[in-house]
Design a protein around this motif. Structure first.
Motif, mmCIF file in Angstrom:
data_model
loop_
_atom_site.group_PDB
_atom_site.id
_atom_site.type_symbol
_atom_site.label_atom_id
_atom_site.label_comp_id
_atom_site.label_asym_id
_atom_site.label_seq_id
_atom_site.Cartn_x
_atom_site.Cartn_y
_atom_site.Cartn_z
ATOM 1 N N ASP A 7 54.098 52.494 39.598
ATOM 2 C CA ASP A 7 54.551 51.735 38.429
ATOM 3 C C ASP A 7 53.360 51.530 37.501
ATOM 4 N N LEU A 8 53.629 51.381 36.222
ATOM 5 C CA LEU A 8 52.560 51.089 35.280
ATOM 6 C C LEU A 8 52.092 49.643 35.378
ATOM 7 N N ASP A 9 52.917 48.785 35.990
ATOM 8 C CA ASP A 9 52.562 47.380 36.140
ATOM 9 C C ASP A 9 51.871 47.161 37.483
ATOM 10 N N PRO A 10 50.812 46.345 37.507
ATOM 11 C CA PRO A 10 50.135 46.064 38.777
ATOM 12 C C PRO A 10 51.019 45.266 39.727
ATOM 13 N N ILE A 11 50.809 45.455 41.032
ATOM 14 C CA ILE A 11 51.565 44.686 42.021
ATOM 15 C C ILE A 11 50.941 43.310 42.219
ATOM 16 N N GLU A 12 49.679 43.165 41.814
ATOM 17 C CA GLU A 12 48.984 41.889 41.963
ATOM 18 C C GLU A 12 47.779 41.875 41.027
ATOM 19 N N ARG A 13 47.241 40.694 40.765
ATOM 20 C CA ARG A 13 46.024 40.542 39.967
ATOM 21 C C ARG A 13 45.086 39.570 40.672
ATOM 22 N N PHE A 14 43.784 39.794 40.495
ATOM 23 C CA PHE A 14 42.784 38.927 41.117
ATOM 24 C C PHE A 14 41.861 38.393 40.028
ATOM 25 N N SER A 15 41.731 37.079 39.953
ATOM 26 C CA SER A 15 40.990 36.431 38.868
ATOM 27 C C SER A 15 39.490 36.378 39.156
ATOM 28 N N TYR A 16 38.711 36.596 38.098
ATOM 29 C CA TYR A 16 37.256 36.489 38.197
ATOM 30 C C TYR A 16 36.714 36.113 36.826
ATOM 31 N N ASP A 34 37.639 34.224 31.500
ATOM 32 C CA ASP A 34 38.420 34.639 32.668
ATOM 33 C C ASP A 34 38.966 36.040 32.463
ATOM 34 N N GLU A 35 38.943 36.823 33.542
ATOM 35 C CA GLU A 35 39.542 38.146 33.549
ATOM 36 C C GLU A 35 40.402 38.291 34.805
ATOM 37 N N ASP A 36 41.314 39.233 34.773
ATOM 38 C CA ASP A 36 42.147 39.541 35.932
ATOM 39 C C ASP A 36 41.975 41.002 36.297
ATOM 40 N N LEU A 37 41.645 41.264 37.558
ATOM 41 C CA LEU A 37 41.547 42.638 38.047
ATOM 42 C C LEU A 37 42.928 43.097 38.468
ATOM 43 N N PRO A 38 43.500 44.112 37.785
ATOM 44 C CA PRO A 38 44.825 44.590 38.185
ATOM 45 C C PRO A 38 44.745 45.463 39.432
ATOM 46 N N ILE A 39 45.721 45.302 40.311
ATOM 47 C CA ILE A 39 45.798 46.077 41.544
ATOM 48 C C ILE A 39 47.102 46.869 41.515
ATOM 49 N N TYR A 40 46.978 48.185 41.542
ATOM 50 C CA TYR A 40 48.128 49.077 41.430
ATOM 51 C C TYR A 40 48.433 49.722 42.778
ATOM 52 N N LEU A 41 49.669 50.130 42.929
ATOM 53 C CA LEU A 41 50.097 50.817 44.142
ATOM 54 C C LEU A 41 50.529 52.234 43.796
ATOM 55 N N GLY A 42 50.128 53.189 44.621
ATOM 56 C CA GLY A 42 50.515 54.582 44.423
ATOM 57 C C GLY A 42 50.574 55.303 45.750
ATOM 58 N N SER A 43 50.601 56.622 45.684
ATOM 59 C CA SER A 43 50.715 57.400 46.913
ATOM 60 C C SER A 43 49.978 58.721 46.776
ATOM 61 N N VAL A 44 49.618 59.276 47.921
ATOM 62 C CA VAL A 44 49.096 60.629 48.022
ATOM 63 C C VAL A 44 50.200 61.461 48.647
ATOM 64 N N ARG A 45 50.854 62.303 47.858
ATOM 65 C CA ARG A 45 51.988 63.103 48.328
ATOM 66 C C ARG A 45 51.520 64.440 48.897
ATOM 67 N N LEU A 73 29.511 37.978 43.744
ATOM 68 C CA LEU A 73 30.004 39.184 43.095
ATOM 69 C C LEU A 73 31.480 39.389 43.405
ATOM 70 N N LEU A 74 32.205 39.826 42.392
ATOM 71 C CA LEU A 74 33.632 40.096 42.546
ATOM 72 C C LEU A 74 33.905 40.972 43.771
ATOM 73 N N GLY A 75 33.091 42.016 43.946
ATOM 74 C CA GLY A 75 33.310 42.934 45.052
ATOM 75 C C GLY A 75 33.012 42.357 46.417
ATOM 76 N N GLU A 76 32.295 41.228 46.478
ATOM 77 C CA GLU A 76 32.061 40.560 47.755
ATOM 78 C C GLU A 76 33.264 39.723 48.177
ATOM 79 N N VAL A 77 34.047 39.281 47.205
ATOM 80 C CA VAL A 77 35.172 38.383 47.462
ATOM 81 C C VAL A 77 36.498 39.138 47.536
#
Length: 274
Positions: A7-16, A34-45, A73-77
């Motif tokens: 989907d073009l819409d993220p399944i979740e967002r994480f605030s930082y 404030d920013e939101d990191l979008p988290i998308y879902l996809g597949s490897v077919r 750091l965002l990546g630590e959390v």
């Protein structure tokens, strides 16, 4: 093997939080937004990959999360949040069968934009929560003194990539760290050498190629390096993940079938499907 986004819409967002462009207001006070990191879902077919159920791909996690007024750091959390997300959305998945691919620029100063800093603990945080971490360095990343870096890349589950292909379980991953630039600066490579090493990786055709600096794109018009694009256009089909330049479209396909997954300031979770 083909990458698809659900989907073009993220399944979740994480605030930082990040330092705003310009850094300070008219009174000289630091401006944090404030920013939101979008988290998308996809597949490897149509995959032949064994032993891995999901891949997490991320890049340019250039922000901080404040805990008791202390920045991390965002990546630590983020890995803690992703672990919870897996427990809720993908119940029963063995996290040892989840791999992480990082495309660089995992550091951000809490007081000003830019900067260079140690990102080893970002890699370790992902490695602690999931099966392995493979990745490349960005031009804002540092790994400490040479001896500390040598020790770090020998840690179990850590696969640092630069000008080579590593096999992780049944997954072949190639990587080229840094960007094209002055070689006397951290993680900058001579242009001719950078492009030569890229050609070698494209010729090897691993399952994934990780870059920090990726190509531009003509239609739709997306920022990046046109010389990297030219090399890719003349090569065989590959799957390339990159960051460094933000794209509105996280996934494109070139005329030769090469897919470019841009994860600048985003996270994509891919389910491995046969």
């Amino acid at each position: 093997m083909k990458i698809e986004l659900n989907d073009l819409d993220p399944i979740e967002r994480f605030s930082y939080k990040v330092v705003a462009q310009g850094g300070r207001d008219a009174s000289g006070n630091r401006v944090i937004k404030d920013e939101d990191l979008p988290i998308y879902l996809g597949s490897v077919r149509n995959s032949t990959i064994e032993g891995i159920e999901y891949l997490i791909i991320a890049s340019d996690l250039q922000g901080n999360v404040f805990e008791e007024n202390k920045p991390r750091l965002l990546g630590e959390v983020l890995p803690d949040f992703l672990q919870l997300l897996f427990e809720i959305e993908f119940e029963g998945v063995d996290r040892e069968r989840v791999g992480v691919l990082l495309c660089g620029d995992l550091y951000a100063r809490p007081d000003k934009r830019g900067g260079l800093g140690d990102v080893k603990n970002v890699w370790r945080a992902f490695n602690d929560k999931f099966g392995f971490v493979a990745g490349v360095a960005g031009n804002h990343d540092d790994f400490g003194e040479p001896e500390a870096f040598k020790s770090f890349v020998r840690e179990e589950g850590i696969y640092y990539l630069h000008n080579h292909v590593r096999k992780v379980k049944a997954l072949k991953i190639g990587g080229l760290s840094g960007i094209i630039g002055r070689p006397d600066k951290p993680f900058r490579n001579d242009e001719s050498e950078h492009l030569k090493e890229l050609k070698k990786l494209l010729l090897a055709q691993p399952d994934f190629i990780l870059l920090h600096e990726g190509p531009n794109n003509v239609n739709p018009e997306l920022p990046g390096n046109h010389k990297i694009r030219a090399v890719m256009e003349r090569s065989k089909r590959n799957v390339v993940c990159c960051g460094h330049n933000y794209w509105d479209s996280p996934l494109i396909e070139m005329e030769n079938g090469t897919q470019i997954v841009n994860v600048d300031s985003r996270c994509i979770i891919l389910k491995i499907e046969k």
